[in-house]
Design a protein around this motif. Structure first.
Motif, PDB file in Angstrom:
ATOM      1  N   UNK A  34       0.806  -1.215   0.000  1.00 52.99           N
ATOM      2  CA  UNK A  34       0.000   0.000   0.000  1.00 52.99           C
ATOM      3  C   UNK A  34       0.839   1.265   0.000  1.00 52.99           C
ATOM      4  N   UNK A  35       0.177   2.362  -0.326  1.00 51.07           N
ATOM      5  CA  UNK A  35       0.856   3.642  -0.491  1.00 51.07           C
ATOM      6  C   UNK A  35       1.491   4.150   0.799  1.00 51.07           C
ATOM      7  N   UNK A  36       0.800   4.013   1.897  1.00 55.91           N
ATOM      8  CA  UNK A  36       1.342   4.512   3.166  1.00 55.91           C
ATOM      9  C   UNK A  36       2.664   3.823   3.502  1.00 55.91           C
ATOM     10  N   UNK A  37       2.736   2.529   3.237  1.00 56.42           N
ATOM     11  CA  UNK A  37       3.973   1.788   3.484  1.00 56.42           C
ATOM     12  C   UNK A  37       5.077   2.196   2.514  1.00 56.42           C
ATOM     13  N   UNK A  38       4.703   2.739   1.356  1.00 56.91           N
ATOM     14  CA  UNK A  38       5.686   3.137   0.348  1.00 56.91           C
ATOM     15  C   UNK A  38       6.263   4.532   0.587  1.00 56.91           C
ATOM     16  N   UNK A  39       5.637   5.323   1.453  1.00 60.91           N
ATOM     17  CA  UNK A  39       6.095   6.705   1.670  1.00 60.91           C
ATOM     18  C   UNK A  39       7.551   6.780   2.133  1.00 60.91           C
ATOM     19  N   UNK A  40       8.014   5.940   3.070  1.00 63.37           N
ATOM     20  CA  UNK A  40       9.439   6.013   3.416  1.00 63.37           C
ATOM     21  C   UNK A  40      10.361   5.743   2.226  1.00 63.37           C
ATOM     22  N   UNK A  41       9.964   4.841   1.343  1.00 60.71           N
ATOM     23  CA  UNK A  41      10.761   4.569   0.142  1.00 60.71           C
ATOM     24  C   UNK A  41      10.724   5.763  -0.814  1.00 60.71           C
ATOM     25  N   UNK A  42       9.611   6.495  -0.833  1.00 58.71           N
ATOM     26  CA  UNK A  42       9.535   7.724  -1.618  1.00 58.71           C
ATOM     27  C   UNK A  42      10.559   8.726  -1.097  1.00 58.71           C
ATOM     28  N   UNK A  43      10.597   8.885   0.212  1.00 60.73           N
ATOM     29  CA  UNK A  43      11.571   9.815   0.813  1.00 60.73           C
ATOM     30  C   UNK A  43      12.998   9.409   0.462  1.00 60.73           C
ATOM     31  N   UNK A  44      13.257   8.124   0.499  1.00 59.70           N
ATOM     32  CA  UNK A  44      14.589   7.611   0.151  1.00 59.70           C
ATOM     33  C   UNK A  44      14.929   7.920  -1.308  1.00 59.70           C
ATOM     34  N   UNK A  45      13.965   7.724  -2.197  1.00 59.64           N
ATOM     35  CA  UNK A  45      14.197   8.019  -3.620  1.00 59.64           C
ATOM     36  C   UNK A  45      14.473   9.508  -3.828  1.00 59.64           C
ATOM     37  N   UNK A  46      13.753  10.352  -3.096  1.00 59.13           N
ATOM     38  CA  UNK A  46      13.979  11.796  -3.214  1.00 59.13           C
ATOM     39  C   UNK A  46      15.376  12.184  -2.718  1.00 59.13           C
ATOM     40  N   UNK A  47      15.848  11.523  -1.683  1.00 59.86           N
ATOM     41  CA  UNK A  47      17.215  11.791  -1.197  1.00 59.86           C
ATOM     42  C   UNK A  47      18.257  11.273  -2.181  1.00 59.86           C
ATOM     43  N   UNK A  48      18.008  10.107  -2.763  1.00 57.29           N
ATOM     44  CA  UNK A  48      18.974   9.479  -3.666  1.00 57.29           C
ATOM     45  C   UNK A  48      19.061  10.187  -5.017  1.00 57.29           C
TER      46      UNK A  48
END
Length: 152
Positions: A34-48
Motif C-alpha cells: 500500500x501507499x502509506x507503506x511506500x512513503x518512506x521509500x519515496x523519501x529515500x528516492x527523493x534523497x537518492x
C-alpha cells in the motif's frame, strides 16, 4: 543472434538507471503493502535523486532518456503521495512530473500525470479543477496543474 541479457541500467550513467529501479521498487511496494507503506521509500528516492528536487530548467542538459525516467518516477511518486493522503505533496510532485515530461517531450507520462491530478482534484472536492486538469489530455500540449510549483 540476440543481445545478451543485462541488468537494468547496466552500462548507463546518470540518474536514469536509479530512477528506473526506483519506479519498479515503488510500484511493487505500493502493490504489495500500500501507499502509506511506500512513503518512506519515496523519501529515500527523493534523497537518492536530488534531480527530483532541482529546478527542472536546470536539468535540460541531461537529455531525453534521463528526463523521461525522472518524469516517470515523479509521476509514480505523485500517485503514491495522493493514495497515501498527502495531497499537497502529490500536487507538487504532479507539477514536477509534468515539467520533466515537458522537457523531454514525454506526452504519455504527461497525460497520465494529468489524469492522476484530475483524480486528486476530484477527491479533494474540486470538480472544476478536475475537469480543467483532464481537458488537455485529449488535445494539444498538457499544461501543469494550476498552482503547481516546480520546487518541493
Amino acid at each position: 543472434m540476440t543481445a545478451p541479457e543485462r541488468e537494468p541500467g547496466a552500462g548507463e550513467a546518470g540518474p536514469a538507471p536509479l530512477a528506473r529501479d526506483a519506479v519498479a521498487s515503488l510500484v511493487a511496494l505500493d502493490a504489495e503493502r500500500g501507499a502509506t507503506a511506500a512513503v518512506p521509500a519515496v523519501r529515500e528516492a527523493l534523497r537518492a535523486l536530488p534531480q527530483l528536487s532541482a529546478d527542472p530548467a536546470a536539468l535540460r542538459g541531461l537529455g531525453p532518456d534521463p528526463l523521461a525516467a525522472l518524469a516517470e518516477l515523479a509521476e509514480v511518486i505523485g500517485w503514491i503521495l495522493f493514495d497515501a493522503g498527502l495531497y499537497r505533496r502529490a500536487h507538487r510532485m504532479n507539477g514536477r512530473a509534468l515539467a520533466l515530461a515537458g522537457l523531454c517531450g514525454d506526452r504519455w507520462t504527461a497525460r497520465l500525470t494529468l489524469l492522476n491530478h484530475s483524480m486528486l482534484a476530484t477527491h479533494t472536492g474540486r470538480p472544476r479543477a478536475a475537469l480543467e486538469a483532464a481537458a488537455p489530455v485529449g488535445r494539444g500540449r498538457p499544461r501543469p496543474p494550476p498552482g503547481a510549483t516546480p520546487r518541493l
